[in-house]
Design an enzyme around this catalytic site. Structure first.
Site, PDB file in Angstrom:
ATOM      1  N   THR A  11       0.827  -1.210   0.000  1.00  0.00           N
ATOM      2  CA  THR A  11       0.000   0.000   0.000  1.00  0.00           C
ATOM      3  C   THR A  11       0.865   1.267   0.000  1.00  0.00           C
ATOM      4  O   THR A  11       0.668   2.175  -0.807  1.00  0.00           O
ATOM      5  CB  THR A  11      -0.923   0.001   1.242  1.00  0.00           C
ATOM      6  OG1 THR A  11      -1.659  -1.221   1.239  1.00  0.00           O
ATOM      7  CG2 THR A  11      -1.886   1.166   1.225  1.00  0.00           C
ATOM      8  N   ILE A  12       1.811   1.328   0.887  1.00  0.00           N
ATOM      9  CA  ILE A  12       2.656   2.520   1.006  1.00  0.00           C
ATOM     10  C   ILE A  12       3.764   2.502  -0.049  1.00  0.00           C
ATOM     11  O   ILE A  12       4.056   3.518  -0.681  1.00  0.00           O
ATOM     12  CB  ILE A  12       3.255   2.597   2.428  1.00  0.00           C
ATOM     13  CG1 ILE A  12       2.133   2.880   3.439  1.00  0.00           C
ATOM     14  CG2 ILE A  12       4.342   3.657   2.538  1.00  0.00           C
ATOM     15  CD1 ILE A  12       1.422   4.192   3.272  1.00  0.00           C
ATOM     16  N   SER A 139       3.801   7.820  11.915  1.00  0.00           N
ATOM     17  CA  SER A 139       2.635   7.127  11.338  1.00  0.00           C
ATOM     18  C   SER A 139       1.709   8.112  10.617  1.00  0.00           C
ATOM     19  O   SER A 139       1.834   9.333  10.770  1.00  0.00           O
ATOM     20  CB  SER A 139       1.844   6.437  12.451  1.00  0.00           C
ATOM     21  OG  SER A 139       1.140   7.420  13.182  1.00  0.00           O
ATOM     22  N   CYS A 140       0.773   7.551   9.867  1.00  0.00           N
ATOM     23  CA  CYS A 140      -0.183   8.412   9.147  1.00  0.00           C
ATOM     24  C   CYS A 140      -0.976   9.276  10.129  1.00  0.00           C
ATOM     25  O   CYS A 140      -1.228  10.459   9.883  1.00  0.00           O
ATOM     26  CB  CYS A 140      -1.120   7.567   8.286  1.00  0.00           C
ATOM     27  SG  CYS A 140      -1.755   6.096   9.100  1.00  0.00           S
ATOM     28  N   ASN A 141      -1.362   8.700  11.273  1.00  0.00           N
ATOM     29  CA  ASN A 141      -2.126   9.470  12.269  1.00  0.00           C
ATOM     30  C   ASN A 141      -1.298  10.634  12.801  1.00  0.00           C
ATOM     31  O   ASN A 141      -1.763  11.770  12.900  1.00  0.00           O
ATOM     32  CB  ASN A 141      -2.516   8.575  13.454  1.00  0.00           C
ATOM     33  CG  ASN A 141      -3.429   7.451  13.026  1.00  0.00           C
ATOM     34  OD1 ASN A 141      -4.174   7.581  12.076  1.00  0.00           O
ATOM     35  ND2 ASN A 141      -3.357   6.338  13.729  1.00  0.00           N
TER      36      ASN A 141
HETATM   37  N1  LIG Z   1      -1.397   1.496   4.916  1.00  0.00           N
HETATM   38  C1  LIG Z   1      -1.375   2.711   5.504  1.00  0.00           C
HETATM   39  O1  LIG Z   1      -2.344   3.522   5.429  1.00  0.00           O
HETATM   40  C2  LIG Z   1      -0.139   3.172   6.231  1.00  0.00           C
HETATM   41  C3  LIG Z   1      -0.068   4.511   6.579  1.00  0.00           C
HETATM   42  C4  LIG Z   1       1.071   4.992   7.210  1.00  0.00           C
HETATM   43  C5  LIG Z   1       2.098   4.133   7.496  1.00  0.00           C
HETATM   44  N2  LIG Z   1       2.011   2.818   7.181  1.00  0.00           N
HETATM   45  C6  LIG Z   1       3.148   1.966   7.500  1.00  0.00           C
HETATM   46  O2  LIG Z   1       3.821   1.609   6.280  1.00  0.00           O
HETATM   47  C7  LIG Z   1       4.424   0.324   6.413  1.00  0.00           C
HETATM   48  C8  LIG Z   1       3.905  -0.576   5.315  1.00  0.00           C
HETATM   49  O3  LIG Z   1       2.506  -0.725   5.467  1.00  0.00           O
HETATM   50  P1  LIG Z   1       1.553  -1.106   4.245  1.00  0.00           P
HETATM   51  O4  LIG Z   1       0.179  -0.746   4.683  1.00  0.00           O
HETATM   52  O5  LIG Z   1       2.075  -0.555   2.974  1.00  0.00           O
HETATM   53  O6  LIG Z   1       1.698  -2.712   4.255  1.00  0.00           O
HETATM   54  P2  LIG Z   1       1.294  -3.754   3.093  1.00  0.00           P
HETATM   55  O7  LIG Z   1       0.282  -3.143   2.168  1.00  0.00           O
HETATM   56  O8  LIG Z   1       1.008  -5.028   3.772  1.00  0.00           O
HETATM   57  O9  LIG Z   1       2.636  -3.906   2.230  1.00  0.00           O
HETATM   58  C9  LIG Z   1       3.770  -4.517   2.784  1.00  0.00           C
HETATM   59  C10 LIG Z   1       4.721  -4.890   1.665  1.00  0.00           C
HETATM   60  O10 LIG Z   1       5.897  -5.444   2.228  1.00  0.00           O
HETATM   61  C11 LIG Z   1       6.217  -6.671   1.576  1.00  0.00           C
HETATM   62  N3  LIG Z   1       6.896  -7.534   2.536  1.00  0.00           N
HETATM   63  C12 LIG Z   1       6.419  -8.561   3.272  1.00  0.00           C
HETATM   64  N4  LIG Z   1       7.406  -9.100   4.033  1.00  0.00           N
HETATM   65  C13 LIG Z   1       8.527  -8.383   3.747  1.00  0.00           C
HETATM   66  C14 LIG Z   1       9.872  -8.453   4.183  1.00  0.00           C
HETATM   67  N5  LIG Z   1      10.277  -9.382   5.066  1.00  0.00           N
HETATM   68  N6  LIG Z   1      10.776  -7.571   3.684  1.00  0.00           N
HETATM   69  C15 LIG Z   1      10.384  -6.630   2.788  1.00  0.00           C
HETATM   70  N7  LIG Z   1       9.124  -6.517   2.326  1.00  0.00           N
HETATM   71  C16 LIG Z   1       8.211  -7.384   2.809  1.00  0.00           C
HETATM   72  C17 LIG Z   1       4.885  -7.209   1.108  1.00  0.00           C
HETATM   73  O11 LIG Z   1       5.104  -8.046  -0.015  1.00  0.00           O
HETATM   74  P3  LIG Z   1       4.153  -9.339  -0.254  1.00  0.00           P
HETATM   75  O12 LIG Z   1       2.729  -8.815  -0.346  1.00  0.00           O
HETATM   76  O13 LIG Z   1       4.669  -9.866  -1.547  1.00  0.00           O
HETATM   77  O14 LIG Z   1       4.355 -10.243   0.931  1.00  0.00           O
HETATM   78  C18 LIG Z   1       4.174  -5.922   0.696  1.00  0.00           C
HETATM   79  O15 LIG Z   1       4.573  -5.544  -0.606  1.00  0.00           O
HETATM   80  C19 LIG Z   1       4.083  -0.149   7.851  1.00  0.00           C
HETATM   81  O16 LIG Z   1       5.121   0.260   8.711  1.00  0.00           O
HETATM   82  C20 LIG Z   1       2.820   0.639   8.154  1.00  0.00           C
HETATM   83  O17 LIG Z   1       2.584   0.784   9.533  1.00  0.00           O
HETATM   84  C21 LIG Z   1       0.912   2.322   6.524  1.00  0.00           C
END
Ligand SMILES: NC(=O)c1ccc[n+]([C@@H]2O[C@H](COP(=O)([O-])OP(=O)(O)OC[C@H]3O[C@@H](n4cnc5c(N)ncnc54)[C@H](OP(=O)(O)O)[C@@H]3O)[C@@H](O)[C@H]2O)c1
Length: 189
Positions: A11-12, A139-141
């Site tokens: 997502t990010i 974080s986003c919040n």
């Molecule tokens: N989503 C939000 O709104 C948001 C907002 C602010 C901050 N964040 C933060 O951003 C970060 C990522 O969140 P996200 O929501 O983008 O998560 P996500 O959608 O689950 O994406 C995570 C990505 O990391 C990959 N991954 C899995 N295991 C891994 C590893 N061991 N090493 C490297 N990459 C790996 C996954 O690949 P596969 O799918 O191929 O396993 C996927 O592409 C987190 O710290 C989260 O707290 C998220």
């Protein structure tokens, strides 16, 4: 030109890749996935070089007909900086790999402050991030709160804030966390 690796094209990671592409002094060195799903296909469609996070799983991508350029270790060899967009907590596990490769890293808000020792928001403490090897974006919040409270604090001084966060529904792959405007083709077991 700064070569930016994105470890975790989720997502990010997807948004960061597009933001980097929009800059004229940066380029995306490559993005990573653990599995060859739709996000892996999207990376290829967008023209990003794709790398496998888990070396032993490179064959899965080949079987799915998705070309990869190597592993995360290959990617780090030609990156100046990595943005770690792996699920929360994995960034801390990845840090020794970045240190060994001599690559600077930006961690996301799912990591604890200690992973980098500086929690960063461009509006509030940009100067403190200059020259550091590791930072963590809040974080986003917290980002939302910083953007509202920091200018108010600068202009008037804020002693105390009572905050109500209104959040959007959860991410497409996280239907178990809450309401989402998505069709789920298979009943969730
Ligand atoms: N989503 C939000 O709104 C948001 C907002 C602010 C901050 N964040 C933060 O951003 C970060 C990522 O969140 P996200 O929501 O983008 O998560 P996500 O959608 O689950 O994406 C995570 C990505 O990391 C990959 N991954 C899995 N295991 C891994 C590893 N061991 N090493 C490297 N990459 C790996 C996954 O690949 P596969 O799918 O191929 O396993 C996927 O592409 C987190 O710290 C989260 O707290 C998220």
């Amino acid at each position: 030109m700064v070569n930016v690796a994105i470890n975790g094209y989720g997502t990010i990671g997807k948004r960061i890749a597009d933001a980097v592409t929009a800059q004229d002094d940066m380029s995306v060195a490559g993005v990573t996935k653990t599995k060859p799903d739709f996000e892996a296909r999207l990376a290829i469609e967008k023209g990003y070089e794709l790398y496998a996070v888990i070396p032993e799983k490179q064959g899965d991508f080949k079987k799915a007909g998705i070309n990869i350029a190597g592993t995360i270790h290959d990617l780090l060899k030609h990156a100046d900086i990595v943005v770690d967009c792996a699920p929360g907590g994995i960034g801390a596990e990845n840090k020794p790999m970045y240190e060994k490769a001599g690559v600077k890293a930006i961690f996301e808000g799912g990591e604890k402050h200690d992973v980098a020792g500086l929690s960063f928001n461009a509006m509030c403490n940009y100067d403190k991030a200059i020259g550091r090897d590791f930072i963590r974006v809040v974080s986003c919040n917290t980002t939302g709160i910083c953007r509202v409270l920091y200018p108010l604090d600068q202009a008037f001084g804020v002693e105390k804030a009572r905050v109500v966060l209104v959040r959007r529904a959860t991410d497409p792959a996280d239907i178990k966390k809450g309401p989402i405007n998505a069709i789920v083709p298979d009943p969730v077991k």
